[in-house]
Design an enzyme around this catalytic site. Sequence first.
Site, PDB file in Angstrom:
ATOM      1  NE  ARG A 139      -2.765   3.423  11.959  1.00 40.47           N
ATOM      2  CZ  ARG A 139      -1.953   2.419  12.293  1.00 40.47           C
ATOM      3  NH1 ARG A 139      -0.686   2.648  12.585  1.00 40.47           N
ATOM      4  NH2 ARG A 139      -2.406   1.178  12.331  1.00 40.47           N
ATOM      5  CD  GLU A 175      -0.876   8.349   8.052  1.00 44.99           C
ATOM      6  OE1 GLU A 175      -1.217   7.457   8.865  1.00 44.99           O
ATOM      7  OE2 GLU A 175       0.184   8.968   8.120  1.00 44.99           O
ATOM      8  CG  PHE A 229      -4.221   1.818   6.201  1.00 46.18           C
ATOM      9  CD1 PHE A 229      -4.105   1.151   7.398  1.00 46.18           C
ATOM     10  CD2 PHE A 229      -3.834   3.151   6.119  1.00 46.18           C
ATOM     11  CE1 PHE A 229      -3.589   1.789   8.515  1.00 46.18           C
ATOM     12  CE2 PHE A 229      -3.317   3.800   7.242  1.00 46.18           C
ATOM     13  CZ  PHE A 229      -3.200   3.112   8.443  1.00 46.18           C
ATOM     14  CD  GLU A 266      -2.386  -1.263   2.836  1.00 46.58           C
ATOM     15  OE1 GLU A 266      -3.047  -2.265   3.106  1.00 46.58           O
ATOM     16  OE2 GLU A 266      -2.182  -0.337   3.644  1.00 46.58           O
ATOM     17  NE  ARG A 272       2.226   6.275  16.135  1.00 43.82           N
ATOM     18  CZ  ARG A 272       3.054   5.867  15.185  1.00 43.82           C
ATOM     19  NH1 ARG A 272       2.815   6.166  13.931  1.00 43.82           N
ATOM     20  NH2 ARG A 272       4.113   5.163  15.489  1.00 43.82           N
ATOM     21  CE  LYS A 313       8.826   1.926  10.396  1.00 46.99           C
ATOM     22  NZ  LYS A 313       8.465   2.813  11.474  1.00 46.99           N
ATOM     23  NE  ARG A 368       7.540  -0.642  16.704  1.00 51.66           N
ATOM     24  CZ  ARG A 368       7.215   0.523  16.137  1.00 51.66           C
ATOM     25  NH1 ARG A 368       7.225   0.632  14.833  1.00 51.66           N
ATOM     26  NH2 ARG A 368       6.875   1.560  16.859  1.00 51.66           N
ATOM     27  CE  LYS A 401       5.641   4.508   6.810  1.00 49.02           C
ATOM     28  NZ  LYS A 401       5.417   5.864   7.300  1.00 49.02           N
TER      29      LYS A 401
HETATM   30  P1  AMP Z   1       6.229   5.082  10.947  1.00 49.51           P
HETATM   31  O1  AMP Z   1       5.505   6.210  11.630  1.00 49.51           O
HETATM   32  O2  AMP Z   1       7.353   5.520  10.080  1.00 49.51           O
HETATM   33  O3  AMP Z   1       6.588   4.003  11.933  1.00 49.51           O
HETATM   34  O4  AMP Z   1       5.197   4.398   9.943  1.00 49.51           O
HETATM   35  C1  AMP Z   1       3.987   3.860  10.358  1.00 49.51           C
HETATM   36  C2  AMP Z   1       2.882   4.867  10.110  1.00 49.51           C
HETATM   37  O5  AMP Z   1       2.672   5.072   8.730  1.00 49.51           O
HETATM   38  C3  AMP Z   1       1.525   4.408  10.598  1.00 49.51           C
HETATM   39  O6  AMP Z   1       1.370   4.596  11.970  1.00 49.51           O
HETATM   40  C4  AMP Z   1       0.589   5.282   9.793  1.00 49.51           C
HETATM   41  O7  AMP Z   1       0.364   6.501  10.477  1.00 49.51           O
HETATM   42  C5  AMP Z   1       1.372   5.584   8.529  1.00 49.51           C
HETATM   43  N1  AMP Z   1       0.795   4.997   7.307  1.00 49.51           N
HETATM   44  C6  AMP Z   1       0.682   5.655   6.134  1.00 49.51           C
HETATM   45  N2  AMP Z   1       0.140   4.867   5.199  1.00 49.51           N
HETATM   46  C7  AMP Z   1      -0.112   3.661   5.779  1.00 49.51           C
HETATM   47  C8  AMP Z   1      -0.663   2.424   5.312  1.00 49.51           C
HETATM   48  N3  AMP Z   1      -1.063   2.248   4.045  1.00 49.51           N
HETATM   49  N4  AMP Z   1      -0.760   1.404   6.221  1.00 49.51           N
HETATM   50  C9  AMP Z   1      -0.347   1.552   7.503  1.00 49.51           C
HETATM   51  N5  AMP Z   1       0.185   2.705   7.986  1.00 49.51           N
HETATM   52  C10 AMP Z   1       0.303   3.755   7.140  1.00 49.51           C
END
Ligand code: AMP
Length: 519
Positions: free
Chosen positions: A219, A264, A304, A212, A234, A382, A376, A214
Site C-alpha cells: 500500500r 498499491e 484506487f 476492483e 501503510r 476483500k 475496518r 486486489k
Molecule cells: P489485506 O492486506 O489482505 O488485509 O488486504 C488489504 C490490502 O490489499 C490493502 O491494504 C492494500 O494494500 C491491498 N489492495 C490491493 N488492491 C487493492 C484495492 N483495489 N483496494 C484496496 N486495497 C487493495
Amino acid sequence: MADFRHLVSLCLELERTPARLEKLRLVAGFLRALPAEDVATAVLFLTGRAFPPADPRALGIRWLPSADEPTAGPPLSFADVAAAFAAIAETQGQGARQSKERLVGQLLARASQAEREILARVVSGEMRTGVSDGLVLEAIAQVAAAPVGAVRRAALRLGDLSTVAGLGVTGGAAALAAATARPGVPLLPMLAEIAADVDEALAAHRGRSALEFKYDGARIQLHRDGDGVAVWTRRLSDVTRSLPDVVAIARRDLGHAPFILDGEVLALDPAGRPLPFQELMRRFRRVHGVDALVREMPLALYFFDCLMVDGRSLIDEPYERRWEALAGVTGGRHLAERVVVADVEAGRAFFARALEAGHEGVMAKDLESPYEPGGRGKRWLKLKAVETLDCVIVAADRGSGRRRGWLSNYHLAVRDGDAFADVGKTFKGLTDAQFAEMTSRLWGLATADDGYTVRVRPEVVVEVAYNEIQKSPTYRSGLALRFARITKIRDDKGPTQTTTLAELSTLYESQFATKGRAV
Ligand code: AMP
C-alpha cells in the site's frame, strides 16, 4: 515557555500511580497547566516520541549515555529540548557521529539527573509510565471539552496526537471537528474485512458494489502539494527517497493541484511479472544506490482512491465521487481495474478475471461509503481465492431445525504428532444426501455422546476451504479456520495424511508475508 522539568515530575508521578482514572486526571491537569505553545511538544515527549510519526526526521541515536557531571546553565524548556532534537537529527554525513555526540553532551549538561532519565526514555521510545495514546486522547478531550470520538477522528485525519493536542487546546471542539486531511500529513489507510464470496459482498452493499482487482503488492499514499511529492507506506513511514520513480510518475502523469491518492505498488521482474513481496520490500528500504535498484526492479502502480483533490478533502464524500475525482487526477492512467456490479454472475466473472490475471482476488467497495482512515468494516470487503486443507472429523453436533436427525456440524482437526488438534467447525458444503450418509458413517465411529456432541474415531477426512487462518483463544491448537466449508469428502485419504498443525502454522505466518502487513 514551560520548563521540561514539569514533564519529569508528571512522569515520576504517573509511575507511582497505578489507577488509570488517576493517570488520566494527572495528564489532563498537566496539559491544562501548560502554556498552549508547549502542549504539542509536551504530548510528543509524553508519548515517547522525539518527532511526530509521519515526520521523516530521526535522531539517529538509540540511547543517551549516562552523564555524571553536575548540571550547569539555565533550566531546559520544552523548546530547548525540541531544538536540540532537531539539531541532532539534522546532523548527517561525514563526522555525524561525533557531532551528534557533542550535541547530546550539550543537552545533557543542562539536564538534572531526573531530566536525563526522562530524556533517555523519550529517545528510546519507552516511557514506562503506563500512559497509552488512548489515554492521552481522552485527556485531550477533557481539556478541549470535546467528545472523545471527535478527538479520535481528528487524530486519524492528522495522523499525530501532538498536533491534535495543540489544536484542541487552542481551538477547542470546533477546531477538532474541522480537522481534515492535509497534503504532507498521511492518513491511516482504510482497511477491509473478509467476505466469503460475491453474494455476501452484494448483500452487505445493498445489491450494488464496486469490484476492483486486489493487487498483491504494498500500500502507498501519494501526496502532492505544489512541487512537493511524498510517498508513505501503510504504517505511515516516509519512503519518498526510496521511490524516485513513483515521484517521477506523480510529476509527469498526475494533476498539479494538491492531491492525496491511495494505491498499491507491485515490483516487476524484467519480463514484467510481479515479484514476491519480500523483493518489493527491498525497494522500500533502499536509501543508498536507489537508482540501480530502480532500473533492476521497476514498479507498477495502481491507484484506487482519492482523499484530496484541488486541496479539498474528499474523505467524507461517497466512494463514487472519490473515484470520479481519481479518474480526473490520473487522467485514467495507473487506475486499478474495476467494475460496478449489481448481480452475482457479473461479480463472479470479474473475480475469475482477477484470478486469471494472477491477482489475489478482488476488493468489493460500498459505492456510498466515505473514506474511514484506520477503519475496518464491511464497506470495504476483500474476496480472495479459496485455499483448502485436509482435515479429519473428530466430533459432530446434532443438527436442529431443518437438519434435525442428522449429525451436521462437524468438528475439524489437523494432525499434531499422534494426536489431532481442533481448528474449526462447519455445517457448510454437504448436500442433504451427503448429510444422511455422513450421519450413519459417524454413528459407526462414535466413542462418546453427551446428548449434543458425538465424539468419533478420527477416520473421515474432508477437504476444507477457508478464507483465513486466525489466532484462536478457544482452541488448544491456537489457530482457527475462518469461513470453513467442506468442499470434498476425501475417501482416498486416511487420517495420517491430513494437514499437520506445523503446516497450518506455516500457512498462518505466510498470510502476513504476502499481505503487506510487514511494511
Ligand atoms: P489485506 O492486506 O489482505 O488485509 O488486504 C488489504 C490490502 O490489499 C490493502 O491494504 C492494500 O494494500 C491491498 N489492495 C490491493 N488492491 C487493492 C484495492 N483495489 N483496494 C484496496 N486495497 C487493495
